[in-house]
Design an enzyme around this catalytic site. Structure first.
Site, PDB file in Angstrom:
ATOM      1  N   LYS A 108       0.835  -1.217   0.000  1.00  0.00           N
ATOM      2  CA  LYS A 108       0.000   0.000   0.000  1.00  0.00           C
ATOM      3  C   LYS A 108       0.869   1.266   0.000  1.00  0.00           C
ATOM      4  CE  LYS A 108      -2.398  -1.268   3.646  1.00  0.00           C
ATOM      5  NZ  LYS A 108      -1.820  -2.613   3.853  1.00  0.00           N
ATOM      6  N   THR A 109       1.870   1.312   0.862  1.00  0.00           N
ATOM      7  CA  THR A 109       2.741   2.478   0.879  1.00  0.00           C
ATOM      8  C   THR A 109       3.543   2.582  -0.414  1.00  0.00           C
ATOM      9  OG1 THR A 109       2.938   2.419   3.279  1.00  0.00           O
ATOM     10  CG2 THR A 109       4.646   3.605   2.094  1.00  0.00           C
ATOM     11  N   ARG A 115       6.737  -8.628   2.014  1.00  0.00           N
ATOM     12  CA  ARG A 115       7.601  -8.197   3.120  1.00  0.00           C
ATOM     13  C   ARG A 115       8.213  -9.400   3.823  1.00  0.00           C
ATOM     14  NH1 ARG A 115       4.669  -4.377   6.869  1.00  0.00           N
ATOM     15  NH2 ARG A 115       5.473  -2.801   5.438  1.00  0.00           N
ATOM     16  N   ASP A 136      -1.960   6.627   6.229  1.00  0.00           N
ATOM     17  CA  ASP A 136      -1.983   5.208   6.585  1.00  0.00           C
ATOM     18  C   ASP A 136      -2.944   4.967   7.744  1.00  0.00           C
ATOM     19  OD1 ASP A 136      -1.324   2.574   6.360  1.00  0.00           O
ATOM     20  OD2 ASP A 136       0.649   2.742   7.305  1.00  0.00           O
ATOM     21  N   THR A 158      -6.022  -1.445   6.888  1.00  0.00           N
ATOM     22  CA  THR A 158      -6.043  -2.896   7.026  1.00  0.00           C
ATOM     23  C   THR A 158      -7.434  -3.387   7.391  1.00  0.00           C
ATOM     24  OG1 THR A 158      -5.348  -2.660   9.333  1.00  0.00           O
ATOM     25  CG2 THR A 158      -3.617  -3.012   7.700  1.00  0.00           C
TER      26      THR A 158
END
Length: 364
Positions: free
Chosen positions: A84-85, A237, A129, A178
């Site tokens: 997302k970032t 990640r 965020d 989220t």
């Protein structure tokens, strides 16, 4: 390579302690932040996975550039670590605009948001965020800012208070969450483009690992990358974190080349099994199977048996176990699935039967 930067909001979403220390946790630590900054893709062409999202977002951005206008507001939802970032930074790069990053919990008052919005440049991208954790007064101010590029600043208190309208330059808000279900409909409806980030397929994670290995100057073969990808829980990640740990093992214990054998040996040391389960995951399953016969058992009882807090078991271990089909949440409690018995190499107990050969209702 396609991961989110951790913010205070993301860190707060997951319990501290075991969650923060897990090798297969989706929350990024300081080391992850530094590595992600170096590996993060710079444009949509480099971004791996999320094919539909990339295609749709590309159309939105290209159309905005053709009109010479700012892009529509974008809402990205999905689990931590999926990109997302990274996508927010790509949006800014594709539009040739600066980006400002903040988080929902950091905006506790409407004045906090007003200060940020009033300092934006024309066309700037504001990445927010964990947007669902923003305070309600700030959220209501954001409605007008997104729709009319204007905010009303209240000066004074009581009957003498005055609302001063403040015009804002056109900007693009990129919200990330989220928990999309916690967003109020009025806020969600003001986004021109919404996208849900899905977990990655193993083949996509292999591409992520090969790209990261190339940037990190790590030699890895195809089967070695496949082995790491299969244990990465569908999250880039985690794939990159496992790659770095396997790289360390290969440099110390072997010739620095990552093969399947090296990957298996390294991840055995770090207690990450073939399905991506770590010590905590297996402890939950073993307690459920060996102590309670597969359930049903209450969450609090299961947490005591594992020696962890109730919230740790519920929010850290269970989501992945449920997604993998190893555990089910039922009204009567937690129940292990046949796949859980198979994965741990255990034989499920035979159902108790009544004297007439029929299965006992209470032994089912």
């Amino acid at each position: 390579m396609n991961w989110d930067d951790p913010t205070d909001a993301t860190a707060d979403e997951v319990p501290a302690g075991p969650a923060a220390e897990r090798l297969v946790g989706s929350v990024a630590d300081g080391e992850d932040q530094a590595v992600e900054a170096a590996l993060r893709p710079k444009d949509l062409g480099e971004f791996i996975g999320q094919e539909k999202v990339r295609e749709q977002l590309d159309l939105v951005l290209r159309a905005a550039r053709a009109r010479g206008a700012t892009a529509d507001h974008v809402l990205l939802s999905g689990a931590p670590g999926l990109g997302k970032t990274t996508l927010s930074m790509i949006i800014a790069a594709e539009m040739g605009a600066p980006i400002r990053i903040t988080s929902g919990p950091a905006i506790q008052h409407a004045g906090d948001l007003a200060a940020i919005l009033s300092s934006l440049q024309e066309g700037e991208v504001l990445f927010l965020d964990e947007i669902h954790r923003m305070s309600r007064p700030a959220e209501e101010m954001l409605y007008m800012a997104m729709e009319d590029f204007r905010v009303d600043v209240i000066v004074g208190k009581g009957p003498g208070a005055t609302a001063i309208p403040l015009e804002l330059p056109p900007f693009t808000l990129v919200g990330a969450t989220t928990r999309a279900g916690l967003l109020p409909p009025p806020l969600r409806d003001r986004f021109g483009f919404t996208a849900h980030m899905e977990f990655y397929e193993p083949a996509e994670l292999e591409r992520v690992i090969h790209r990261s290995a190339n940037l990190l100057d790590v030699e890895i073969d195809t089967v070695g990358a496949a082995e790491i990808a299969g244990r990465s829980r569908g999250t880039p990640r985690i794939a990159n974190r496992l790659l770095r740990r396997v790289r360390d093992y290969a440099q110390v214990k072997a010739d620095g080349v990552i093969t399947r054998e090296i990957a298996e040996a390294a991840l055995k040391v770090y207690e990450v099994d073939a399905r991506g389960l770590d010590r905590l995951d297996r402890a939950v399953l073993q307690a459920l199977l060996k102590l309670f016969g597969g359930g049903p058992v209450g969450l609090s009882t299961l947490a005591v048996a594992v020696g962890e807090e109730r919230e740790t078991v519920e929010e850290v271990a269970e989501p992945f176990l449920v997604r993998e089909g190893l555990l089910a949440r039922t009204p009567r409690g937690r129940v292990a699935t046949p796949a859980a018995w198979t994965h741990l190499g255990l034989t499920p107990p035979r159902p108790a039967t009544a004297g007439n050969g029929q299965q006992d209702l209470f032994g089912a």
